[in-house]
Scaffold this motif. Structure first.
Motif, PDB file in Angstrom:
ATOM      1  N   UNK A  38       0.809  -1.218   0.000  1.00  0.00           N
ATOM      2  CA  UNK A  38       0.000   0.000   0.000  1.00  0.00           C
ATOM      3  C   UNK A  38       0.840   1.265   0.000  1.00  0.00           C
ATOM      4  N   UNK A  39       2.021   1.197  -0.619  1.00  0.00           N
ATOM      5  CA  UNK A  39       2.894   2.372  -0.681  1.00  0.00           C
ATOM      6  C   UNK A  39       2.596   3.137  -1.967  1.00  0.00           C
ATOM      7  N   UNK A  40       2.459   4.466  -1.859  1.00  0.00           N
ATOM      8  CA  UNK A  40       2.128   5.252  -3.056  1.00  0.00           C
ATOM      9  C   UNK A  40       3.357   5.541  -3.911  1.00  0.00           C
ATOM     10  N   UNK A  41       4.476   5.843  -3.240  1.00  0.00           N
ATOM     11  CA  UNK A  41       5.678   6.172  -4.001  1.00  0.00           C
ATOM     12  C   UNK A  41       6.887   5.789  -3.165  1.00  0.00           C
ATOM     13  N   UNK A  42       7.910   5.229  -3.794  1.00  0.00           N
ATOM     14  CA  UNK A  42       9.118   4.864  -3.037  1.00  0.00           C
ATOM     15  C   UNK A  42      10.362   5.232  -3.838  1.00  0.00           C
ATOM     16  N   UNK A  43      11.376   5.693  -3.131  1.00  0.00           N
ATOM     17  CA  UNK A  43      12.651   6.030  -3.758  1.00  0.00           C
ATOM     18  C   UNK A  43      13.759   5.275  -3.056  1.00  0.00           C
ATOM     19  N   UNK A  44      14.709   4.771  -3.836  1.00  0.00           N
ATOM     20  CA  UNK A  44      15.890   4.146  -3.265  1.00  0.00           C
ATOM     21  C   UNK A  44      17.017   5.172  -3.379  1.00  0.00           C
ATOM     22  N   UNK A  45      17.402   5.732  -2.235  1.00  0.00           N
ATOM     23  CA  UNK A  45      18.360   6.840  -2.249  1.00  0.00           C
ATOM     24  C   UNK A  45      19.777   6.384  -1.939  1.00  0.00           C
ATOM     25  N   UNK A  46      20.736   6.957  -2.639  1.00  0.00           N
ATOM     26  CA  UNK A  46      22.119   6.892  -2.225  1.00  0.00           C
ATOM     27  C   UNK A  46      22.254   7.989  -1.162  1.00  0.00           C
TER      28      UNK A  46
END
Ligand code: GDP
Length: 336
Positions: A201-209
């Motif tokens: 149920x996640x709307x947006x996800x980012x994998x950050x350095x």
């Protein structure tokens, strides 16, 4: 045996005329310098190579503005070979005809050496321009360079354009996109993030350095600037607070990895927003963190989200093991 090219680190070449803003971009994005301080940055005067985006083992090469790619002493094979993105910075607040001329010679030379190279044009310092003026400038630059390439029958060369400024998030967004093109496993990362988002149920996800705050992957729903800014600001908040108030404050200013448990993949943080949304950060390893934006009622199932996250984390770490050690790295795990 691996080819020499495979051993080479992927790299980002930063080129453009003097005073176009190359050193400032490098300092702001990769060294957390505040934009105002760049007024006093020394302009790039010699080639500097540096490791950045530690999670991906990426290098940045910052070139002096007076570099002449047609000079016989310039080693095109060495510079333009391998897995490379050429980032060309144009000062949009200045007369850009000379810059376009330089862009043309650089692009044609680089393409001859390495047709795989990606060309990324930053139309930079747009903070001083009105919205209409920005669009007009981008259109004009695109048109002029396309015409020149077409005249030379080089219209198969593809250039991407970005409007950027160090005074907002646009520079991070642009550099993130450029770097993603260099990541061979991007499709795998994106796929894993899609699975994570739809099952949690996640709307947006980012994998950050974490160190550079560029995102190396996101799920395939469109990126809107506001959620990106929120997620990226969360990285700052969490790592600033933990480096100042974390138990081990010695050397704390050096890096987030000077936390007491560097990269144990356990760190997490939650921020509840006043609009019913939640920001959820989870550390993946020493260099990477996942930041998710989701509705508060979906966050009630945090146990499920955490379980899904651990599967996601395991898969991401497998991709890195594969990258580093080849298929043998996972033999034991999947041999039954
Ligand atoms: P280089 O010679 O290409 O390395 O250029 P510098 O990084 O030295 O930048 C030249 C000047 O441009 C500096 O005074 C910076 O403060 C300024 N500058 C860089 N980026 C921006 C930007 O996005 N907006 C504005 N307004 N000024 C910028």
């Amino acid at each position: 045996l691996p080819q020499a090219q495979e051993l080479q680190k992927p790299r980002l070449l930063l080129m453009g005329l003097r005073r176009s803003g190359k050193s400032s971009i490098e300092r702001v994005v990769f060294h957390k310098m505040s934009p105002n301080e760049t007024l006093f940055v020394e302009s790039t005067s010699k080639l500097r190579k540096e490791s950045i985006v530690l999670s991906m083992d990426l290098e940045i090469w910052d070139f002096p503005g007076h570099l002449d790619v047609d000079d016989p002493s310039f080693d095109g094979e060495e510079v333009f070979g391998g897995s490379t993105a050429l980032v060309f910075v144009i000062d949009a607040q200045d007369d850009y005809l000379e810059a376009l001329q330089r862009l043309y010679t650089t692009v044609t030379r680089a393409h001859k050496v390495n047709p795989e190279i990606s060309f990324e044009v930053l139309i930079h310092k747009v903070d001083g321009l009105s919205d209409d003026h920005k669009i007009e400038t981008q259109r004009d630059i695109h048109q002029r360079i396309s015409d020149e390439l077409a005249d030379a029958q080089l219209d198969n060369i593809h250039l991407s354009f970005y409007l950027t400024s160090i005074y907002d998030h646009s520079i991070y967004e642009a550099i993130s996109k450029v770097i993603q093109k260099l990541i061979k496993q991007l499709a795998t990362f994106e796929n894993l993030m899609n699975i994570l988002c739809s099952n949690s149920g996640v709307e947006k996800a980012f994998l950050f350095d974490i160190m550079s705050k560029v995102y190396i992957a996101t799920d395939s729903s469109p990126v809107d600037m506001q959620s990106y800014e929120l997620c990226s600001d969360m990285i700052d908040v969490i790592f600033d607070v933990s480096s100042i108030y974390g138990p081990d404050t010695q050397d704390a200013t050096l890096s987030p990895s000077s936390n007491p448990n560097p990269g144990n993949g356990q760190g997490h943080a939650v921020i509840k927003l006043n609009n019913g949304m939640v920001l959820y950060l989870r550390e993946v390893n020493r260099f990477l963190s996942l930041v998710c934006l989701l509705r508060e009622d979906n966050f009630e199932k945090q146990g499920l989200i955490d379980y899904n996250f651990r599967c996601f984390q395991e898969a991401i770490l497998d991709v890195f093991r594969l990258r580093k050690h080849g298929p043998g790295a996972l033999k034991d795990k999947y041999s039954h």
